[in-house]
Design a protein around this motif. Structure first.
Motif, PDB file in Angstrom:
ATOM      1  N   ARG A  98     -26.278  70.319  30.187  1.00 52.71           N
ATOM      2  CA  ARG A  98     -27.165  69.752  31.209  1.00 52.71           C
ATOM      3  C   ARG A  98     -26.471  69.862  32.573  1.00 52.71           C
ATOM      4  O   ARG A  98     -25.243  69.950  32.655  1.00 52.71           O
ATOM      5  CB  ARG A  98     -27.517  68.304  30.874  1.00 52.71           C
ATOM      6  CG  ARG A  98     -26.362  67.351  30.957  1.00 52.71           C
ATOM      7  CD  ARG A  98     -26.862  65.911  30.763  1.00 52.71           C
ATOM      8  NE  ARG A  98     -26.537  65.385  29.438  1.00 52.71           N
ATOM      9  CZ  ARG A  98     -27.408  64.892  28.582  1.00 52.71           C
ATOM     10  NH1 ARG A  98     -28.686  64.868  28.878  1.00 52.71           N
ATOM     11  NH2 ARG A  98     -27.022  64.415  27.409  1.00 52.71           N
ATOM     12  N   VAL A  99     -27.244  69.863  33.667  1.00 51.66           N
ATOM     13  CA  VAL A  99     -26.654  70.061  34.996  1.00 51.66           C
ATOM     14  C   VAL A  99     -27.086  69.006  36.023  1.00 51.66           C
ATOM     15  O   VAL A  99     -26.431  68.832  37.053  1.00 51.66           O
ATOM     16  CB  VAL A  99     -27.002  71.466  35.554  1.00 51.66           C
ATOM     17  CG1 VAL A  99     -26.269  72.540  34.783  1.00 51.66           C
ATOM     18  CG2 VAL A  99     -28.508  71.696  35.549  1.00 51.66           C
ATOM     19  N   THR A 100     -28.181  68.290  35.754  1.00 48.80           N
ATOM     20  CA  THR A 100     -28.654  67.304  36.736  1.00 48.80           C
ATOM     21  C   THR A 100     -27.640  66.196  36.947  1.00 48.80           C
ATOM     22  O   THR A 100     -27.548  65.623  38.043  1.00 48.80           O
ATOM     23  CB  THR A 100     -29.996  66.703  36.279  1.00 48.80           C
ATOM     24  OG1 THR A 100     -30.914  67.773  35.998  1.00 48.80           O
ATOM     25  CG2 THR A 100     -30.593  65.814  37.350  1.00 48.80           C
ATOM     26  N   HIS A 101     -26.845  65.880  35.920  1.00 47.75           N
ATOM     27  CA  HIS A 101     -25.872  64.788  36.039  1.00 47.75           C
ATOM     28  C   HIS A 101     -24.757  65.113  37.034  1.00 47.75           C
ATOM     29  O   HIS A 101     -23.995  64.221  37.419  1.00 47.75           O
ATOM     30  CB  HIS A 101     -25.277  64.469  34.671  1.00 47.75           C
ATOM     31  CG  HIS A 101     -24.342  65.519  34.154  1.00 47.75           C
ATOM     32  ND1 HIS A 101     -24.711  66.835  33.986  1.00 47.75           N
ATOM     33  CD2 HIS A 101     -23.047  65.440  33.787  1.00 47.75           C
ATOM     34  CE1 HIS A 101     -23.686  67.515  33.521  1.00 47.75           C
ATOM     35  NE2 HIS A 101     -22.663  66.702  33.388  1.00 47.75           N
ATOM     36  N   LEU A 102     -24.672  66.368  37.488  1.00 48.68           N
ATOM     37  CA  LEU A 102     -23.650  66.726  38.472  1.00 48.68           C
ATOM     38  C   LEU A 102     -23.872  66.027  39.818  1.00 48.68           C
ATOM     39  O   LEU A 102     -22.955  65.971  40.647  1.00 48.68           O
ATOM     40  CB  LEU A 102     -23.630  68.241  38.669  1.00 48.68           C
ATOM     41  CG  LEU A 102     -23.221  69.079  37.454  1.00 48.68           C
ATOM     42  CD1 LEU A 102     -23.310  70.573  37.778  1.00 48.68           C
ATOM     43  CD2 LEU A 102     -21.810  68.732  37.009  1.00 48.68           C
ATOM     44  N   PHE A 103     -25.079  65.511  40.034  1.00 51.05           N
ATOM     45  CA  PHE A 103     -25.334  64.768  41.277  1.00 51.05           C
ATOM     46  C   PHE A 103     -24.750  63.358  41.241  1.00 51.05           C
ATOM     47  O   PHE A 103     -24.657  62.709  42.284  1.00 51.05           O
ATOM     48  CB  PHE A 103     -26.843  64.693  41.540  1.00 51.05           C
ATOM     49  CG  PHE A 103     -27.452  65.991  41.965  1.00 51.05           C
ATOM     50  CD1 PHE A 103     -27.281  66.453  43.260  1.00 51.05           C
ATOM     51  CD2 PHE A 103     -28.190  66.768  41.079  1.00 51.05           C
ATOM     52  CE1 PHE A 103     -27.845  67.656  43.670  1.00 51.05           C
ATOM     53  CE2 PHE A 103     -28.758  67.965  41.475  1.00 51.05           C
ATOM     54  CZ  PHE A 103     -28.577  68.421  42.774  1.00 51.05           C
ATOM     55  N   LEU A 104     -24.363  62.867  40.066  1.00 52.28           N
ATOM     56  CA  LEU A 104     -23.861  61.497  39.972  1.00 52.28           C
ATOM     57  C   LEU A 104     -22.525  61.295  40.700  1.00 52.28           C
ATOM     58  O   LEU A 104     -22.361  60.287  41.395  1.00 52.28           O
ATOM     59  CB  LEU A 104     -23.759  61.084  38.498  1.00 52.28           C
ATOM     60  CG  LEU A 104     -25.117  60.914  37.794  1.00 52.28           C
ATOM     61  CD1 LEU A 104     -24.918  60.693  36.298  1.00 52.28           C
ATOM     62  CD2 LEU A 104     -25.891  59.749  38.400  1.00 52.28           C
ATOM     63  N   PRO A 105     -21.537  62.215  40.576  1.00 54.41           N
ATOM     64  CA  PRO A 105     -20.320  62.028  41.383  1.00 54.41           C
ATOM     65  C   PRO A 105     -20.600  62.066  42.881  1.00 54.41           C
ATOM     66  O   PRO A 105     -19.931  61.379  43.657  1.00 54.41           O
ATOM     67  CB  PRO A 105     -19.427  63.205  40.953  1.00 54.41           C
ATOM     68  CG  PRO A 105     -19.925  63.611  39.615  1.00 54.41           C
ATOM     69  CD  PRO A 105     -21.394  63.356  39.639  1.00 54.41           C
ATOM     70  N   VAL A 106     -21.594  62.876  43.284  1.00 54.22           N
ATOM     71  CA  VAL A 106     -21.977  62.912  44.703  1.00 54.22           C
ATOM     72  C   VAL A 106     -22.504  61.548  45.129  1.00 54.22           C
ATOM     73  O   VAL A 106     -22.147  61.028  46.199  1.00 54.22           O
ATOM     74  CB  VAL A 106     -23.043  64.003  44.939  1.00 54.22           C
ATOM     75  CG1 VAL A 106     -23.501  63.986  46.386  1.00 54.22           C
ATOM     76  CG2 VAL A 106     -22.504  65.371  44.561  1.00 54.22           C
ATOM     77  N   LEU A 107     -23.344  60.960  44.292  1.00 54.39           N
ATOM     78  CA  LEU A 107     -23.872  59.628  44.592  1.00 54.39           C
ATOM     79  C   LEU A 107     -22.744  58.606  44.690  1.00 54.39           C
ATOM     80  O   LEU A 107     -22.739  57.747  45.581  1.00 54.39           O
ATOM     81  CB  LEU A 107     -24.877  59.218  43.517  1.00 54.39           C
ATOM     82  CG  LEU A 107     -25.512  57.827  43.675  1.00 54.39           C
ATOM     83  CD1 LEU A 107     -26.297  57.752  44.978  1.00 54.39           C
ATOM     84  CD2 LEU A 107     -26.415  57.519  42.489  1.00 54.39           C
ATOM     85  N   GLY A 108     -21.773  58.709  43.780  1.00 53.01           N
ATOM     86  CA  GLY A 108     -20.629  57.802  43.828  1.00 53.01           C
ATOM     87  C   GLY A 108     -19.819  57.962  45.101  1.00 53.01           C
ATOM     88  O   GLY A 108     -19.372  56.974  45.697  1.00 53.01           O
ATOM     89  N   ALA A 133     -21.954  56.829  34.124  1.00 51.52           N
ATOM     90  CA  ALA A 133     -23.080  57.635  33.645  1.00 51.52           C
ATOM     91  C   ALA A 133     -22.721  59.115  33.622  1.00 51.52           C
ATOM     92  O   ALA A 133     -23.106  59.846  32.687  1.00 51.52           O
ATOM     93  CB  ALA A 133     -24.303  57.401  34.536  1.00 51.52           C
ATOM     94  N   PHE A 134     -21.975  59.590  34.618  1.00 51.25           N
ATOM     95  CA  PHE A 134     -21.584  60.998  34.642  1.00 51.25           C
ATOM     96  C   PHE A 134     -20.723  61.345  33.437  1.00 51.25           C
ATOM     97  O   PHE A 134     -20.959  62.364  32.758  1.00 51.25           O
ATOM     98  CB  PHE A 134     -20.816  61.301  35.929  1.00 51.25           C
ATOM     99  CG  PHE A 134     -20.178  62.656  35.944  1.00 51.25           C
ATOM    100  CD1 PHE A 134     -20.937  63.800  36.136  1.00 51.25           C
ATOM    101  CD2 PHE A 134     -18.812  62.797  35.728  1.00 51.25           C
ATOM    102  CE1 PHE A 134     -20.356  65.058  36.129  1.00 51.25           C
ATOM    103  CE2 PHE A 134     -18.213  64.042  35.720  1.00 51.25           C
ATOM    104  CZ  PHE A 134     -18.990  65.181  35.921  1.00 51.25           C
TER     105      PHE A 134
END
Length: 454
Positions: A98-108, A133-134
């Motif tokens: 999966r690749v959408t979870h890569l935005f989670l570190p950006v959000l952090g 979550a990431f």
């Protein structure tokens, strides 16, 4: 003086950046909405509409200056969407992750930058939730029982586009973090040392009536560095803002101001004076500002009606309602408020009727040209008319020439501040000018301070 112009520019810059980010997120999500819809995936297209709507709501909030609410909506809606999308649609398939979870570190990372701007447990919770979550979504093949995996032909595009977008935003966040932590650090470190070593002092500029009788003063912050000499507030105030030191610096200014009011209360010749203190947006919008000020008033046992807080419209970065409520609570203590730099902002008339202010300060940029600029003269007349209709007092800043004074008097202005009546001065000199005033020349006899200084 607590830096006002720099803060206004900073607020405007922050609003423009967040507006651009909101539109970029909406456009990116709309792109995937169209892709999914065209490829016969209406559920995925519907899911992608969620960040589009959220981004547009965020754009509307930030445009209205509701930055705190904007951050709350943006961060939690994005966090919920990414987690839900990963569990429902973006699941590992055929060896492809999966690749959408890569935005989670950006959000952090973005939450951490916002935490530096204004520390809060809410931002820390977003950081923790994003990172946990990431890790979980990256390490485990978690999915809902009714998950609908993205078709492999579309998933291949996502494996390139999503990481590229996440990396681009992450690089931008690193750049923002580097600028925030590196540039002002040296001067901010010196500023903290200056607080400990007593290098910061207050200067007092008289506020007078037309005859030059002193009615009060504005407290202006000054820094005399032991090796660099006097440092302009235009230099150290932005650094303090960047490093989150304004609540500390502002509390120091309030303590010094209250000590001055204690002195004045004990002297019958000074007890009627009012002292105005600039309060920055970051200090005023601190959660504990009301409590801190209440405790200081109790500790120094001063008459709160002698203290006036000068605010600019940048305080509205936290939203009109919470600011109005805090001002009302402080007014109940006896404090009064002055709206500084009135007429220079974009929404002054819209919020003036909601804020419990007692005074408008006509900005020096208008006063400087009232004698020879018809447009500025008309603006000053309008400000005076508004103040009169609302029952507010006005103070004209930057009065330097008899011609300016004559015009301001003709418009009905009764309180003046500027070199024509007195420069900022140490406390002892200010008090002496009140208790043993020198004979005042008439307005027509006073030389222009520009000529006198030369």
């Amino acid at each position: 003086m607590i830096g006002k112009g720099s803060q206004e520019h900073k607020v405007a810059r922050v609003i423009r950046v967040y507006q651009a980010v909101s539109l970029a997120v909406a456009a990116f999500a709309l792109f995937w909405t169209v892709i999914f819809f065209v490829n016969g995936r209406p559920m995925m297209a519907l899911a992608e509409l969620f960040p589009v709507v959220a981004a547009l709501i965020c754009f509307a909030l930030v445009t209205r200056g509701r930055l705190d609410l904007f951050l709350l909506v943006a961060q939690f809606s994005f966090l919920i969407f990414v987690i839900a999308f990963c569990l429902m649609f973006d699941v590992p398939q055929n060896g492809a992750p999966r690749v959408t979870h890569l935005f989670l570190p950006v959000l952090g990372m973005l939450a951490y930058i916002n935490h530096l701007r204004r520390p809060s447990r809410l931002q820390l919770s977003v950081i923790a939730a994003s990172l946990v979550a990431f890790v979980v979504l990256h390490a485990a093949d978690l999915r809902l029982p009714f998950a609908q995996p993205i078709p492999p032909e579309l998933h291949r595009y996502g494996m390139w586009l999503n990481p590229a977008m996440a990396a681009l935003i992450f690089c931008g966040a690193i750049y923002m973090l580097q600028r925030r932590l590196s540039a002002p650090r040296g001067i901010a470190r010196d500023l903290l040392a200056a607080l400990r070593h007593g290098e910061l002092t207050l200067a007092y500029q008289p506020q007078t009536d037309r005859q030059g009788k002193v009615l009060g003063a504005e407290a202006l912050l000054r820094w005399n560095h032991p090796t660099r000499g006097p440092i302009s507030p235009a230099t150290f105030i932005p650094a303090a803002e960047e490093m989150g030191l304004m609540p500390i610096v502002g509390t120091y200014v309030l303590e010094q101001a209250l000590e001055t009011l204690v002195r004045w209360q004990a002297d019958p010749q000074l007890s009627a004076l009012r002292l105005s203190v600039n309060v920055s947006a970051s200090q005023f919008n601190e959660d504990d500002f009301e409590t801190t000020l209440r405790d200081l008033i109790t500790r120094y046992n001063i008459d709160p009606t002698r203290l006036r807080l000068e605010l600019t419209e940048s305080v509205l970065i936290a939203g009109l309602e919470p600011v109005a409520e805090k001002m009302a609570a402080l007014k109940a203590l006896g404090l009064t408020f002055s709206l500084d730099d009135f007429g220079t902002g974009f929404s002054s008339l819209a919020y003036l009727r909601r804020l419990p202010v007692s005074e408008l300060k006509i900005d020096r940029s208008f006063v400087a040209t009232v004698a020879d600029n018809d447009r500025d003269a008309a603006l000053v007349r309008s400000i005076r008319a508004i103040a009169t209709d609302l029952g507010l007092e006005t103070v004209a800043e930057g009065v330097e020439t008899p011609a300016q004074l004559a015009f301001l008097e003709a418009t009905g202005c009764r309180i003046f501040q500027g070199y024509l009546f007195g420069r900022p001065m140490p406390l002892a000199d200010f008090e002496l000018s009140v208790v043993a005033p020198q004979p005042q020349a008439t307005a027509s006899q006073r030389p222009s301070p520009r000529l006198a200084a030369g």
